[in-house]
Design an enzyme around this catalytic site. Structure first.
Site, PDB file in Angstrom:
ATOM      1  N   ASP A 120      33.599  23.345  20.937  1.00  0.00           N
ATOM      2  CA  ASP A 120      33.784  21.919  21.199  1.00  0.00           C
ATOM      3  C   ASP A 120      32.774  21.082  20.417  1.00  0.00           C
ATOM      4  O   ASP A 120      31.584  21.410  20.376  1.00  0.00           O
ATOM      5  CB  ASP A 120      33.610  21.679  22.713  1.00  0.00           C
ATOM      6  CG  ASP A 120      33.815  20.235  23.112  1.00  0.00           C
ATOM      7  OD1 ASP A 120      34.959  19.764  22.975  1.00  0.00           O
ATOM      8  OD2 ASP A 120      32.844  19.583  23.531  1.00  0.00           O
ATOM      9  N   GLU A 139      36.363  22.797  16.536  1.00  0.00           N
ATOM     10  CA  GLU A 139      36.904  21.459  16.797  1.00  0.00           C
ATOM     11  C   GLU A 139      36.152  20.452  15.935  1.00  0.00           C
ATOM     12  O   GLU A 139      35.050  20.035  16.259  1.00  0.00           O
ATOM     13  CB  GLU A 139      36.766  21.067  18.268  1.00  0.00           C
ATOM     14  CG  GLU A 139      37.593  19.839  18.588  1.00  0.00           C
ATOM     15  CD  GLU A 139      36.923  18.791  19.482  1.00  0.00           C
ATOM     16  OE1 GLU A 139      37.587  17.800  19.786  1.00  0.00           O
ATOM     17  OE2 GLU A 139      35.745  18.944  19.844  1.00  0.00           O
TER      18      GLU A 139
END
Ligand code: NOJ
Ligand code: CA
Length: 548
Positions: free
Chosen positions: A209, A251
Site C-alpha cells: 500500500d 500500489e
C-alpha cells in the site's frame, strides 16, 4: 520455505492467475453480527472456486479503529476481532490453499493508525528517544513544503499538531494515519517482522500500500525517492532469502514510467497495478474511440519476463483521473458522474455496473479487454454479478456494501437485524439485491455471472494471455480496437468495437496469411486470411477472441 498446500515449482504463478479482491467484512457474515468474517469467507470459497479465479486479495483485516477502513492498522500481527481470530485466519488459509487459491494480503507499511502502540509510545517519548523516532516529527508545518496532499477532500496539511508530543507529525493520508519513519532502521526491522509473521502463516504475497511515500527528504515532493527504492530492495531481499514463490504487488498511482521503476532491476516488486489505463478504458467507451487506450498501451513500457502488470476496472477506492487532460476529465465526469456527489474530490466513486448504466454489452466489453490485455486481471467482488453502489454513503463506503448472495433478507449476507449491518445492502429497484444476486444468476445461463465463469475458464486455458506478447493493430476505423496476443505456440486476435453502433474494420493481417481465425467464445470459423486487408463487422460493444 515453501508453504503447505500449493507447490511452488512455478514461481511465475502470478502471471497466470486471476485475482479476486474482497473485503472480509463485506463478503459473508457467519455469526449474525452484521459483519462479514473469516469463517464466512471460508464457507464461500466454493463460490470463488466455481467462478474460476485462482487468487484472493484481501483488504486490510487487522485490528483498527477503521478510520480508513483498516488502512489505519493498530496491530500488524492480529485479526480485527469482528472478523474472527488468528485461528480462523489459519483455517481460512488452509481451506484456500487446499482449493489451489493463493492469498495476497495488505502490507500497509507507510503508516499506522494513531491508535497503534508505536504511535502512543512515540508521542509520549522525549524528542530523540528511540520510541519517538518511529514517526516523523517537526516543530513547524513548514518542513517538506510542496508535498502534495492526497486526501484533499478532508485534509489541508500533511502535518498535524499532537498536543501530547508537543510537535507536529507527518501523514500522507488521514491525520489519524501517522507516517512511519523509514530513516530509522528499527522501523524497517519491525516491518520485516510483520512480513515474516504473515509469510509463516502461508500468505502468498503482499499488496504494498502507498509504497512511493516511505521516505522523506527536504526539497523533494516526497514520492519515489531513491531511499524508498532502497527500502523496497531490502524487503525484497528478505522475501527471496527466506521464502519461495511469494510476491509483491505495488500500489503506485503514477505514470507508466514511474510505475516501471518499482520493478527495479528485478529486485523490487513482481507486479504493479496499471492505474493510468483504467480511466482511459472508460474514456474510450464514452468517446467511442479507441485512441485513449492505444495511446496508453504505447506509453506502457514492455516488461521483462518475470514482471507483470496487474489490470483492473474498478476497486475499493474511487477512480483516479488526475493523470488525464482537463478536457478528458470533463468528458469522464459528464459520462460517468452526472451528480456532484458521485465525486470524491476529483475522483469518481462508483462501481462498474452503474458507471456504464448497467449496460451488459459494455460490462462484457470491458471484461473482455481486462481478460485479454497483457497483465493479470483483478475482479472486484460483486462486479461479477453487476452489483450497484450507494452514493448516499460517505467517502468510498458506497462501493463497499455487502455482497449480494440471494434475494433473502440482507441479501443472504447476514442473519442480523438489517439496521445492525456494517453497511446497508443495496436496495434500489435496478441494482437491489432482489434483482442482482448470486443465487438468481447461478440459475440463469444468460446471466453476467455465468458469462464471467465461461470467460475466466477460456482465459485460463491459454497461457498466452498472461505471458505472451502484444502487438497493436491500427485499423482506419477508430471505433475498432484490435490486438494480437502471441507466444511461441499460440496467436490470438482480439477485436473490439468500443462504439454503440455496428462497425466494420479492415485489419492488416498480412503477417498471418493462410491462417484461419476461429472464434473462441463460440463455435465458428472465419474466412482464411489473405494478403489484402481482412474485413470484420462487429455489433455494438462486441468483442471477439479469435484464435489464428
Ligand atoms: C490506498 C488504499 O487503496 C486506500 O484505500 C487507502 O485509503 C490509502 N492507500 C491509504 O492507506
Ligand atoms: Ca460476523
Amino acid at each position: 520455505m515453501a508453504h503447505p498446500g500449493l507447490t511452488h515449482s512455478d514461481t511465475l504463478w502470478y502471471k497466470d492467475t486471476i485475482i479476486y479482491e474482497l473485503h472480509v467484512r463485506a463478503f459473508y457474515d457467519s455469526n449474525g453480527d452484521g459483519i462479514g468474517d473469516f469463517p464466512g469467507l471460508t464457507q464461500k470459497l466454493d463460490y470463488l472456486q466455481d467462478l474460476g479465479i485462482t487468487a484472493l486479495w484481501l483488504l486490510p483485516f487487522y485490528p483498527s479503529p477503521l478510520r480508513d477502513d483498516g488502512y489505519d492498522v493498530a496491530d500488524y500481527q492480529n485479526v480485527h476481532p469482528a472478523y474472527g481470530t488468528l485461528d480462523d485466519f489459519q483455517r481460512f488459509m488452509q481451506a484456500a490453499h487446499a482449493r489451489g487459491l493463493r492469498v495476497i494480503t495488505e502490507l500497509v507499511a507507510n503508516h499506522t493508525s494513531d491508535q497503534h502502540p508505536w504511535f502512543q509510545a512515540a508521542r509520549r517519548a522525549k524528542p530523540g528517544a528511540p520510541a519517538r523516532d518511529f514517526y516523523v516529527w517537526s516543530d513547524t508545518e513548514q518542513r517538506y513544503a510542496g508535498t502534495p496532499i492526497i486526501f484533499r477532500d478532508v485534509e489541508t496539511s500533511n502535518w498535524t499538531w499532537d498536543p501530547v508530543a508537543g510537535a507536529y507529525y507527518w501523514h500522507r493520508f488521514f491525520a489519524q494515519q501517522p507516517d512511519l519513519n523509514y530513516a530509522n532502521p528499527r522501523v524497517l526491522d519491525a516491518m520485516l517482522q510483520t512480513m515474516r509473521f504473515w509469510l509463516d502463516l502461508g500468505v502468498d504475497g503482499f499488496r504494498l500500500d502507498a509504497i512511493p511515500y516511505l521516505c522523506e527528504r527536504e526539497g523533494t515532493n516526497n514520492a519515489n525517492l531513491p531511499e524508498t527504492h532502497a527500502i523496497l530492495k531490502v524487503m525484497r531481499r528478505f522475501l527471496d532469502q527466506h521464502y519461495e514463490g511469494r510476491i509483491f504487488l505495488a500500489e503506485v498511482t503514477q505514470t507508466p514510467a514511474d510505475i516501471r521503476a518499482y520493478f527495479g532491476e528485478g529486485d523490487e516488486c513482481h507486479m504493479a497495478y496499471h492505474f493510468p489505463l483504467v480511466p482511459r478504458l472508460f474514456l474510450a467507451l464514452c468517446q467511442e474511440d479507441r485512441t485513449s487506450i492505444t495511446d496508453m498501451l504505447q506509453q506502457t513500457p514492455a516488461l521483462p519476463d518475470d514482471y507483470q502488470w496487474a489490470l483492473f476496472l474498478r476497486n475499493h477506492d474511487a477512480m483516479g483521473v488526475k493523470m488525464l487532460m482537463e478536457a478528458e476529465r470533463q468528458r469522464l465526469y459528464q459520462a460517468y458522474a452526472p451528480e456532484p456527489r458521485m465525486l470524491l474530490h476529483t475522483e469518481i466513486r462508483r462501481r462498474l455496473a452503474p458507471l456504464v448504466h448497467g449496460h451488459l454489452g459494455r460490462i462484457q466489453l470491458l471484461y473482455s479487454l481486462l481478460l485479454s490485455l497483457p497483465g493479470t486481471p483483478i475482479f472486484y467482488y460483486g462486479d461479477e454479478i453487476g452489483m450497484g453502489d450507494n452514493v448516499v454513503l460517505e467517502d468510498r463506503a458506497g462501493v463497499r456494501t455487502p455482497m449480494q448472495w440471494s434475494g433473502d433478507r440482507n441479501a443472504g449476507f447476514s442473519q442480523a437485524d438489517s439496521q445492525r449491518l456494517y453497511a446497508p445492502v443495496i436496495m434500489d429497484p435496478v441494482y437491489g439485491y432482489q434483482v442482482i444476486n448470486v443465487e438468481s444468476q447461478e440459475r440463469d445461463p444468460a446471466s453476467l455471472l455465468q458469462w464471467m465463469q465461461r470467460m475466466i475458464a477460456l482465459r485460463q486455458q491459454h497461457q498466452v494471455f498472461g505471458r505472451g506478447e502484444m502487438t497493436l493493430l491500427y485499423p482506419r476505423n477508430h471505433t475498432i480496437l484490435a490486438y494480437i496476443r502471441h507466444d511461441a505456440t499460440e496467436t490470438m486476435l482480439i477485436v473490439a468495437n468500443v462504439s454503440s453502433q455496428p462497425q466494420r474494420g479492415e485489419l492488416d493481417l498480412a503477417a498471418y496469411t493462410g491462417l484461419i481465425p476461429r472464434e473462441m467464445c463460440r463455435e465458428g470459423e472465419f474466412p482464411a486470411i489473405g494478403a489484402g486487408p481482412y474485413g470484420l463487422t462487429l455489433g455494438p460493444y462486441a468483442c471477439s477472441w479469435l484464435r489464428l
